[in-house]
Design an enzyme around this catalytic site. Structure first.
Site, mmCIF file in Angstrom:
data_model
loop_
_atom_site.group_PDB
_atom_site.id
_atom_site.type_symbol
_atom_site.label_atom_id
_atom_site.label_comp_id
_atom_site.label_asym_id
_atom_site.label_seq_id
_atom_site.Cartn_x
_atom_site.Cartn_y
_atom_site.Cartn_z
ATOM 1 N N ILE A 84 0.879 -1.161 0.000
ATOM 2 C CA ILE A 84 0.000 0.000 0.000
ATOM 3 C C ILE A 84 0.917 1.212 0.000
ATOM 4 O O ILE A 84 1.680 1.419 0.950
ATOM 5 C CB ILE A 84 -0.922 0.021 1.234
ATOM 6 C CG1 ILE A 84 -1.741 -1.265 1.305
ATOM 7 C CG2 ILE A 84 -1.830 1.261 1.209
ATOM 8 C CD1 ILE A 84 -2.394 -1.493 2.662
ATOM 9 N N HIS A 85 0.892 1.983 -1.079
ATOM 10 C CA HIS A 85 1.778 3.138 -1.249
ATOM 11 C C HIS A 85 0.920 4.397 -1.226
ATOM 12 O O HIS A 85 0.260 4.720 -2.203
ATOM 13 C CB HIS A 85 2.541 3.019 -2.572
ATOM 14 C CG HIS A 85 3.649 4.009 -2.712
ATOM 15 N ND1 HIS A 85 3.426 5.331 -2.991
ATOM 16 C CD2 HIS A 85 4.985 3.848 -2.596
ATOM 17 C CE1 HIS A 85 4.587 5.952 -3.063
ATOM 18 N NE2 HIS A 85 5.550 5.072 -2.818
ATOM 19 N N VAL A 86 0.918 5.113 -0.102
ATOM 20 C CA VAL A 86 0.037 6.269 0.079
ATOM 21 C C VAL A 86 0.575 7.464 -0.688
ATOM 22 O O VAL A 86 1.631 8.005 -0.369
ATOM 23 C CB VAL A 86 -0.120 6.624 1.572
ATOM 24 C CG1 VAL A 86 -1.086 7.798 1.727
ATOM 25 C CG2 VAL A 86 -0.604 5.417 2.370
ATOM 26 N N GLY A 87 -0.154 7.859 -1.734
ATOM 27 C CA GLY A 87 0.230 9.019 -2.527
ATOM 28 C C GLY A 87 1.405 8.757 -3.445
ATOM 29 O O GLY A 87 2.009 7.689 -3.433
#
Length: 165
Positions: A84-87
Site C-alpha cells: 500500500i503506497h500512500v500518494g
C-alpha cells in the site's frame, strides 16, 4: 485449472483483498506514475482516498514498513504480498504528515489501523494522494478479479484472487 505437480493436484485458495482506504477504486493504469501504471511493481488497483485512515486489507503480518511511513507491505495468510503506497512522491515528505500504527512483524487483521495520513498536507507537498494497492508477488496468483467501486469503504472487496498453494 489445477496442475499436477509430482502426482498431486496444486491447491488453489481464494483470497479477498478489502479496501485499505475509503474512496474511489480506479484502474492502476490511471495512476500518473509509470512505476505503478505500467505495473513494474506488480498488479492491483488504486484508490483516490476520501480520508487519511489506512487499514489492513487482509489478515496477515507486516513485512515492510518504510521509515517515512508512506508505504507498508503486508503478507497475507495465503502468501500474497501486498504493498500500500500512500500518494505519489510522498517519500520526499520524510514522514511529515504520516503516523504509523504498526511495525514490521506485527500481525494484523482486516480493518486494523496501519497509517494515519494528513491528506491536505499530501495534496500540498506531494504529486498526488492516489494510493496504489499492489500485489507484488503475482507469480503466486492463478488469477485476480478487480472491482472498481465508487465510494468504497474499508469493508468493500476490491480484489478477489486465486492463490496457488
Amino acid at each position: 485449472m489445477l496442475k499436477k505437480l509430482f502426482g498431486k493436484k496444486e491447491k488453489l485458495s481464494e483470497e479477498v483483498i478489502y479496501a485499505p482506504l475509503n474512496g474511489d477504486v480506479v484502474e492502476l493504469e490511471k495512476v500518473p506514475d509509470p512505476t505503478f501504471s505500467q505495473k513494474m511493481m506488480g498488479d492491483g488497483v488504486a484508490i483516490e482516498p476520501k480520508d487519511g485512515k489506512v487499514v489492513s486489507p487482509v489478515n496477515g503480518k507486516v513485512i515492510q514498513f518504510f521509515h517515512t511511513k508512506h508505504a507498508v507491505g503486508i503478507e497475507s495468510e495465503s502468501g500474497l504480498e501486498i504493498l500500500i503506497h500512500v500518494g505519489l512522491e510522498t517519500v520526499n515528505m520524510g514522514g511529515e504528515g504520516f503516523e504509523g500504527h504498526v511495525k514490521e512483524g506485527d500481525k494484523v487483521k482486516v480493518g486494523d489501523p496501519l497509517i494515519t495520513v494528513d491528506l491536505d498536507l499530501v495534496k500540498e507537498k506531494a504529486a498526488s494522494t492516489i494510493t496504489p494497492v499492489i500485489i507484488t508477488n503475482a507469480d503466486v496468483l492463478e488469477n485476480v478479479e478487480k472491482k472498481y467501486t465508487v465510494g468504497a469503504s474499508n469493508e468493500t472487496e476490491i480484489m478477489t484472487t486465486k492463490v496457488k498453494g
